[in-house]
Design a protein around this motif. Structure first.
Motif, short mmCIF file in Angstrom:
data_model
loop_
_atom_site.label_atom_id
_atom_site.label_comp_id
_atom_site.label_asym_id
_atom_site.label_seq_id
_atom_site.Cartn_x
_atom_site.Cartn_y
_atom_site.Cartn_z
N ALA A 59 0.86 -1.19 0.00
CA ALA A 59 0.00 0.00 0.00
C ALA A 59 0.90 1.24 0.00
CB ALA A 59 -0.90 0.00 1.23
N PRO A 60 0.45 2.33 -0.58
CA PRO A 60 1.27 3.55 -0.58
C PRO A 60 1.42 4.11 0.83
CG PRO A 60 -0.92 4.01 -1.43
CD PRO A 60 -0.83 2.52 -1.28
N GLU A 61 2.41 4.96 1.01
CA GLU A 61 2.59 5.65 2.29
C GLU A 61 1.48 6.69 2.42
OE1 GLU A 61 6.47 7.25 2.58
OE2 GLU A 61 7.49 5.30 2.37
N VAL A 62 0.75 6.59 3.53
CA VAL A 62 -0.40 7.47 3.74
C VAL A 62 -0.31 8.04 5.14
CG1 VAL A 62 -2.91 7.54 4.04
CG2 VAL A 62 -1.93 6.28 2.13
N SER A 63 -0.38 9.34 5.24
CA SER A 63 -0.42 10.00 6.54
C SER A 63 -1.15 11.32 6.38
CB SER A 63 0.99 10.24 7.10
OG SER A 63 1.74 11.08 6.24
N GLY A 64 -1.61 11.85 7.48
CA GLY A 64 -2.33 13.11 7.41
C GLY A 64 -2.98 13.42 8.74
N VAL A 116 -9.49 2.39 9.03
CA VAL A 116 -9.13 3.79 8.78
C VAL A 116 -10.01 4.29 7.64
CG1 VAL A 116 -7.34 5.40 8.02
CG2 VAL A 116 -6.74 3.53 9.58
N GLY A 117 -10.76 5.34 7.89
CA GLY A 117 -11.56 5.95 6.84
C GLY A 117 -10.76 7.02 6.11
N ILE A 118 -11.09 7.23 4.85
CA ILE A 118 -10.54 8.33 4.06
C ILE A 118 -11.72 9.18 3.62
CG2 ILE A 118 -9.12 9.04 2.11
CD1 ILE A 118 -7.57 7.29 4.04
N PRO A 139 -11.04 6.02 13.33
CA PRO A 139 -10.65 7.34 12.82
C PRO A 139 -10.75 7.43 11.31
CG PRO A 139 -8.70 6.06 13.30
CD PRO A 139 -9.87 5.22 13.77
N SER A 140 -10.86 8.66 10.82
CA SER A 140 -10.85 8.92 9.39
C SER A 140 -9.90 10.07 9.09
CB SER A 140 -12.25 9.28 8.87
OG SER A 140 -13.08 8.16 8.75
N LEU A 141 -9.09 9.89 8.05
CA LEU A 141 -8.25 10.98 7.56
C LEU A 141 -9.10 11.94 6.75
CD1 LEU A 141 -5.13 8.92 6.46
CD2 LEU A 141 -5.11 10.74 8.16
N TYR A 142 -8.82 13.23 6.92
CA TYR A 142 -9.56 14.25 6.19
C TYR A 142 -8.84 14.52 4.88
CZ TYR A 142 -12.01 18.66 5.30
OH TYR A 142 -12.77 19.67 4.75
N ASP A 143 -9.47 14.16 3.76
CA ASP A 143 -8.84 14.26 2.44
C ASP A 143 -9.66 15.16 1.53
OD1 ASP A 143 -7.00 13.71 0.40
OD2 ASP A 143 -8.10 11.95 -0.27
N SER A 151 -3.22 8.83 -4.25
CA SER A 151 -2.04 8.00 -4.03
C SER A 151 -2.33 6.52 -4.25
CB SER A 151 -1.49 8.23 -2.62
OG SER A 151 -2.36 7.70 -1.64
N PHE A 152 -3.61 6.13 -4.21
CA PHE A 152 -3.99 4.74 -4.45
C PHE A 152 -4.31 4.50 -5.92
CE2 PHE A 152 -4.60 4.95 0.11
CZ PHE A 152 -4.23 3.69 0.54
N HIS A 153 -4.02 5.44 -6.78
CA HIS A 153 -4.30 5.29 -8.21
C HIS A 153 -3.60 4.04 -8.74
CE1 HIS A 153 -5.34 6.49 -12.26
NE2 HIS A 153 -4.09 6.29 -12.63
N GLY A 154 -4.33 3.25 -9.50
CA GLY A 154 -3.81 1.98 -9.99
C GLY A 154 -4.42 0.81 -9.25
N THR A 155 -4.86 1.06 -8.02
CA THR A 155 -5.57 0.03 -7.25
C THR A 155 -7.04 0.38 -7.12
OG1 THR A 155 -3.57 -0.41 -5.97
CG2 THR A 155 -5.64 -1.21 -5.06
N VAL A 156 -7.31 1.63 -6.79
CA VAL A 156 -8.68 2.13 -6.66
C VAL A 156 -8.81 3.37 -7.53
CG1 VAL A 156 -10.35 3.14 -5.07
CG2 VAL A 156 -8.92 1.26 -4.31
N PRO A 157 -9.85 3.48 -8.35
CA PRO A 157 -10.07 4.73 -9.08
C PRO A 157 -10.11 5.89 -8.09
CG PRO A 157 -11.54 3.03 -9.89
CD PRO A 157 -10.86 2.45 -8.69
N PRO A 158 -9.37 6.97 -8.34
CA PRO A 158 -9.19 8.02 -7.34
C PRO A 158 -10.48 8.63 -6.81
CG PRO A 158 -7.66 8.31 -9.15
CD PRO A 158 -8.59 7.22 -9.55
N ALA A 159 -11.55 8.60 -7.59
CA ALA A 159 -12.79 9.22 -7.12
C ALA A 159 -13.92 8.21 -6.97
CB ALA A 159 -13.21 10.33 -8.09
N ALA A 160 -13.58 6.93 -6.81
CA ALA A 160 -14.61 5.90 -6.66
C ALA A 160 -15.08 5.87 -5.21
CB ALA A 160 -14.06 4.54 -7.06
#
Length: 255
Positions: A59-64, A116-118, A139-143, A151-160
């Protein structure tokens, strides 16, 4: 002026070309698990993909920052199975699936499952109200800009929205759902990934430890504070049979 028949014959090739293009577009969409909803966001069809261990990608590095303003780094969850759910307060399918997500989380968090929610393209106030109204305890990250989703492009459509990922204990993507999920559907994805990190034949909570001989039986309880068997304590009389407390096996999840 050309005859009317000439205009019709000239337009015919253009009409045929347009029809062919439309058919190609429909054929291309047949394999696409997403469509643009009436609200303008990408809505999945609930398609599920699982990845064998040998084919999993990190998975990509995700923080926020969470909705409450606290820092959160996905890397801190290494060693746990993590469900990452992309959602928004304005998304009707997200509202429908949230109770199922919360139920799967509360039933399995003691086994090492984290959520973890996005929160995607949302306002903080609306997202916080959503969390309160639906009793979301993870918790959920505020995106709001959508950068984490990108950052998950290629695994999940960015706006799906919604979409859900299952990440294994080593930080690799083990499964995904493009679209909304259900309690049963998500449990079936999470269960085998959780089992990958659990000892064979032992409950996930570690209530029964293997014996030193490795035969899988439960260990006998340790001596109490009376000093029996201790080097400087009273010697245990082995001439008479000693009663050993019966070991009661409890099924996982039993009270």
């Amino acid at each position: 002026m050309p005859p009317a028949g000439g205009r019709r014959s000239a337009a015919l090739p253009r009409l045929l070309a347009a029809a062919a293009a439309g058919l190609l577009l429909l054929a291309g969409c047949a394999d696409d698990p997403t469509t643009v909803s009436s609200a303008g966001y990408i809505e999945g069809d609930g398609s599920v993909t699982t990845y064998p261990v040998a084919e999993r990608q990190p998975a990509p590095e995700v923080s926020g920052e969470t909705l409450d303003g606290e820092p959160l780094d996905l890397a801190d969850y290494r060693g746990q199975v993590v469900v990452v759910n992309f959602w928004a307060s304005w998304c009707p399918p997200c509202r429908a699936e949230t109770p199922a997500l919360e139920e799967v989380y509360t039933e399995n968090r003691d086994r090492g499952l984290a959520f973890v929610g996005i929160d995607f393209k949302d306002t903080r106030t609306a997202a916080q109200a959503f969390v309160r109204n639906y009793g979301v305890s993870y918790p959920s990250l505020y995106d709001q800009p959508g950068l984490i989703a990108q950052s998950f492009h290629g695994t999940v459509p960015p706006a799906a929205i919604p979409s859900t990922l299952v990440i294994d204990r080593e930080g690799r993507i083990a499964a995904r759902v493009i679209g909304s999920t259900t309690y049963t559907g998500l449990t079936e994805l999470v269960e085998p990934v959780l089992a990958e990190g659990e000892p064979d034949g032992a409950p996930a909570d570690g209530s029964a430890e293997p014996s030193p001989a490795g035969d899988g039986t439960a260990s006998a309880p340790a001596p109490d504070a009376t000093g029996l068997g201790e080097p400087n304590g009273p010697r245990l009389d082995t001439s008479a049979p000693t009663a050993i407390p019966e070991q009661t096996a409890y099924a996982e999840g039993a009270p």
